[in-house]
Scaffold this active site. Structure first.
Site, short mmCIF file in Angstrom:
data_model
loop_
_atom_site.label_atom_id
_atom_site.label_comp_id
_atom_site.label_asym_id
_atom_site.label_seq_id
_atom_site.Cartn_x
_atom_site.Cartn_y
_atom_site.Cartn_z
N ALA A 78 -7.92 -4.07 -3.48
CA ALA A 78 -8.32 -4.37 -2.10
C ALA A 78 -7.47 -5.44 -1.43
O ALA A 78 -7.29 -5.41 -0.21
CB ALA A 78 -9.79 -4.79 -2.07
N ARG B 86 -9.04 -6.94 -9.62
CA ARG B 86 -9.06 -7.19 -11.07
C ARG B 86 -9.97 -8.39 -11.37
O ARG B 86 -10.12 -9.29 -10.53
CB ARG B 86 -7.65 -7.44 -11.58
CG ARG B 86 -6.97 -8.65 -10.97
CD ARG B 86 -5.50 -8.72 -11.35
NE ARG B 86 -4.87 -9.88 -10.74
CZ ARG B 86 -4.39 -9.91 -9.52
NH1 ARG B 86 -4.51 -8.85 -8.74
NH2 ARG B 86 -3.82 -10.99 -9.03
N GLY C 155 -1.94 7.12 -5.12
CA GLY C 155 -0.64 6.85 -4.52
C GLY C 155 0.21 5.96 -5.39
O GLY C 155 1.32 5.59 -5.02
N THR C 156 -0.30 5.60 -6.56
CA THR C 156 0.42 4.76 -7.52
C THR C 156 1.70 5.46 -7.98
O THR C 156 1.68 6.66 -8.27
CB THR C 156 -0.47 4.47 -8.74
OG1 THR C 156 -1.68 3.87 -8.29
CG2 THR C 156 0.22 3.56 -9.73
N THR C 157 2.80 4.71 -8.07
CA THR C 157 4.06 5.27 -8.58
C THR C 157 4.44 4.57 -9.88
O THR C 157 3.78 3.64 -10.32
CB THR C 157 5.18 5.12 -7.54
OG1 THR C 157 5.34 3.73 -7.20
CG2 THR C 157 4.86 5.89 -6.28
N HIS D 150 14.08 0.63 -0.30
CA HIS D 150 12.75 0.05 -0.14
C HIS D 150 12.85 -1.47 -0.06
O HIS D 150 13.88 -2.05 -0.36
CB HIS D 150 11.82 0.44 -1.30
CG HIS D 150 11.29 1.84 -1.20
ND1 HIS D 150 11.98 2.92 -1.69
CD2 HIS D 150 10.15 2.34 -0.64
CE1 HIS D 150 11.29 4.02 -1.46
NE2 HIS D 150 10.18 3.70 -0.81
N LYS E 241 9.33 -4.06 -4.22
CA LYS E 241 9.02 -2.83 -4.97
C LYS E 241 9.47 -2.99 -6.41
O LYS E 241 10.59 -3.44 -6.67
CB LYS E 241 9.69 -1.62 -4.32
CG LYS E 241 9.27 -0.30 -4.96
CD LYS E 241 9.67 0.89 -4.10
CE LYS E 241 9.28 2.21 -4.74
NZ LYS E 241 7.82 2.34 -4.91
#
Length: 272
Positions: free
Chosen positions: A13, A39, A102-104, A159, A163
């Site tokens: 969040a 967390r 959407g986690t990469t 990016h 990132k």
């Protein structure tokens, strides 16, 4: 009336995507926020998420127990880390909540765990949630199928400097699409590292280059370089909100679907 709206839990969040998702849900008349996760030990835990974000209270406290939050959710929207996402996939499946990922940077073993969870619930996973990128994926597949190995394929992505994974999830989506168009496995033709005396480019390889700097939201080029000509397919993202909009669209789309693993191509109806 409000009680009939799908309830959404946002993981991570406090992150940039997490906060953007929470604001969009708050502005929507099609869904409601029923949980915000962070967390254990995070200083937002126990606080109203609206106040933690610097605004007014929204009546949702930040929690650190995903099991409890997911139990009251119809969908979980998740832009976090691979380890957290794998845990969330199992718990969201138990709750029969749609899990939008959407986690990469997910490893093969992570993808296998997610695939297992998808036997029990709807999972929508995409390295990029934007309409334009998913159109680019389809175009890349078609162009790769139309051009032979005389055309070298390079995926170049840029990016922001924060990132942590490379190549980006979107770059890998594009590489997969190019490989699929050519009828080969990306694992067999991927070229991700060039330094020093590398020798000539191997025919048929799909190359990747990653640029990191500043506050670049996301730029992706797929270059088809042949004798005497180049074809460049490009997508430029200037506003991160397009990813949040796509993720929330996926959360709503998944509400009446059968258990399984889907992507944004499915959500946007681009499979044809």
């Amino acid at each position: 009336m409000m009680t009939d709206l799908p309830g959404i839990v946002v993981t991570g969040a406090s992150g940039r995507m997490g906060q953007m998702l929470i604001r969009m849900i708050g502005d929507s008349d099609k869904m409601k926020l029923v949980g915000a996760l962070e967390r254990p030990g995070h200083d937002w835990v126990g606080r109203d998420v609206g106040e933690a974000m610097g605004g007014s209270a929204v009546g949702v406290l930040v929690e650190d127990d995903p099991l409890e939050a997911f139990a009251r959710a119809q969908a979980v929207v998740d832009f976090t880390s691979p380890a957290a996402t794998v845990e969330f996939a199992g718990l969201a499946a138990q709750a029969r909540a749609v899990h939008v990922i959407g986690t990469t940077g997910l490893a093969p073993e992570d993808l296998e765990a997610i695939k297992h969870a998808a036997h029990h619930a709807v999972i929508v996973r995409a390295g990029n949630m934007s309409l334009g990128v998913n159109l680019l994926v389809q175009l890349t597949k078609r162009v790769a199928a139309a051009l032979d190995e005389e055309f070298d394929i390079e995926v170049v992505e840029a990016h922001h400097n924060r990132k942590v994974d490379a190549p980006s999830g979107t770059a890998l989506m594009l590489g997969e699409a190019a490989a699929e168009g050519r009828g080969v496995s990306l694992d067999d033709v991927s070229d991700r590292g060039r330094d020093g005396i590398t020798g000539a480019r191997k025919k048929g390889d799909i190359g990747f280059s990653a640029i990191r700097g500043g506050d670049v939201v996301g730029e992706h080029d797929v270059i088809f370089a042949g004798p005497g000509e180049r074809l460049v397919l490009r997508h430029l993202a200037s506003d991160r909100s397009l990813f949040a909009r796509g993720a929330l669209r996926a959360a709503l789309w998944g509400q009446d679907k059968a258990p399984g693993e889907y992507d944004m191509i499915d959500v946007l109806g681009l499979n044809d």
